[in-house]
Design an enzyme around this catalytic site. Sequence first.
Site, mmCIF file in Angstrom:
data_model
loop_
_atom_site.group_PDB
_atom_site.id
_atom_site.type_symbol
_atom_site.label_atom_id
_atom_site.label_comp_id
_atom_site.label_asym_id
_atom_site.label_seq_id
_atom_site.Cartn_x
_atom_site.Cartn_y
_atom_site.Cartn_z
ATOM 1 N N GLN A 1 -10.029 -2.676 3.064
ATOM 2 C CA GLN A 1 -9.498 -3.282 4.225
ATOM 3 C C GLN A 1 -9.495 -2.395 5.506
ATOM 4 O OE1 GLN A 1 -5.855 -4.277 2.033
ATOM 5 N NE2 GLN A 1 -4.963 -3.767 3.939
ATOM 6 N N MET B 1 0.715 -1.167 -0.157
ATOM 7 C CA MET B 1 -0.033 -0.081 -0.144
ATOM 8 C C MET B 1 0.897 1.086 -0.078
ATOM 9 S SD MET B 1 -3.448 -0.859 1.941
ATOM 10 C CE MET B 1 -2.875 -0.902 3.795
ATOM 11 N N SER C 1 4.578 0.666 8.291
ATOM 12 C CA SER C 1 4.093 2.214 7.866
ATOM 13 C C SER C 1 3.793 2.885 8.832
ATOM 14 C CB SER C 1 3.063 2.184 6.443
ATOM 15 O OG SER C 1 3.836 1.422 5.736
ATOM 16 N N LEU D 1 6.499 2.975 1.544
ATOM 17 C CA LEU D 1 7.552 1.725 1.885
ATOM 18 C C LEU D 1 8.640 1.740 2.808
ATOM 19 C CD1 LEU D 1 8.094 0.772 -2.003
ATOM 20 C CD2 LEU D 1 6.348 -0.026 -0.270
ATOM 21 N N GLY E 1 10.990 -3.155 5.319
ATOM 22 C CA GLY E 1 10.124 -4.701 5.341
ATOM 23 C C GLY E 1 9.984 -4.848 3.773
ATOM 24 N N HIS E 2 9.210 -3.896 3.164
ATOM 25 C CA HIS E 2 8.683 -4.148 1.927
ATOM 26 C C HIS E 2 9.851 -4.184 1.025
ATOM 27 C CE1 HIS E 2 5.663 -1.142 3.195
ATOM 28 N NE2 HIS E 2 4.963 -2.237 2.990
ATOM 29 N N GLN F 1 -2.612 -12.332 8.311
ATOM 30 C CA GLN F 1 -2.922 -12.117 6.592
ATOM 31 C C GLN F 1 -2.266 -13.129 5.658
ATOM 32 O OE1 GLN F 1 -2.523 -7.975 4.681
ATOM 33 N NE2 GLN F 1 -0.537 -8.834 4.247
ATOM 34 N N ASP G 1 2.376 -9.544 9.443
ATOM 35 C CA ASP G 1 0.941 -9.590 9.285
ATOM 36 C C ASP G 1 0.764 -11.316 8.984
ATOM 37 O OD1 ASP G 1 0.250 -6.766 9.078
ATOM 38 O OD2 ASP G 1 1.631 -7.087 7.442
#
Length: 279
Positions: free
Chosen positions: A56, A25, A177, A28, A31-32, A144, A141
């Site tokens: 979400q 999303m 984030s 960044l 982690g991303h 998720q 997550d």
Amino acid sequence: MKVIRSSKEIKTNKFSKPFAFVPTMGNLHQGHLSLVEYAKENYSESIASIFINPLQFGKNEDLSNYPKTLSEDIRLLENSGCDYLFIPEANFAENLEEIKPRFADVLCGVSRPKHFQGVLMIIDKFLRLIKPDACLFGLKDYQQQLIIKDYVKQKQIKTDIISLPIIREKSGLAMSSRNNYLSEEDRKYCGKIFSCLQDLAKSSETSPIDSLKIPTIDYLIRAGFKIDYLEFVDANDLSPITKKTKKLLIAVAVKYKKVRLIDNIVVSLKKSHLNASSG
Ligand code: PAF
């Protein structure tokens, strides 16, 4: 890096196989970028997406002020050697068929009832459109990635769901984030969350698991955290632990100065150390 802004174009683009997809999303962080790096190392091509998925977010959540940092995100992706960036059309989340996820009524699903449904609906759309060989997620997550893995298996979608380690700040705070809403000092302080998880992981090997929860919750409350949950569940299906549980998930969600932070740790339980009273 090629930026693609239309679903039609991404659908017809010829990626060289095998290729990996990293949905995000935006806003960044390392982690991303660790997911993009994994894609670069293990696949022929890498595609990231940036889409703030309205489905979400709950009514009282931070959709409207979710941080938007597109030019910085593009710079970071370019530097990490990402091959493609997909930025879907504004109406990308419209008219999607409702999907009911399994494992969504515990942990984060209790305080965010439609959250995982929204995640799954958008991921389903991405996977059907892009058809990647792999789709990469971070283990922060945990719920998720478990829900998505289960769905992909049920629907026999031919994409490997790959879950990669949590990347942490120096203090131990899991990268997110949302950490941007906290000051430097607060981020250091919130390293306490991971320290607690580490202590619990250690103690769970020798002490009855039931005895660990309340003292930790008390400690976190005294330290200024508002507790959403601290749970000990079976890491395979988020069910209550039993004597048969081999892989324990200790998951926590707290608010610090109104910022919601989640983290978790997985512990392999040796039979001799399993003291759960339930089951
Ligand atoms: O983890 C996230 O950032 C989001 O839930 C995801 C997977 C990009 C879906 O919108």
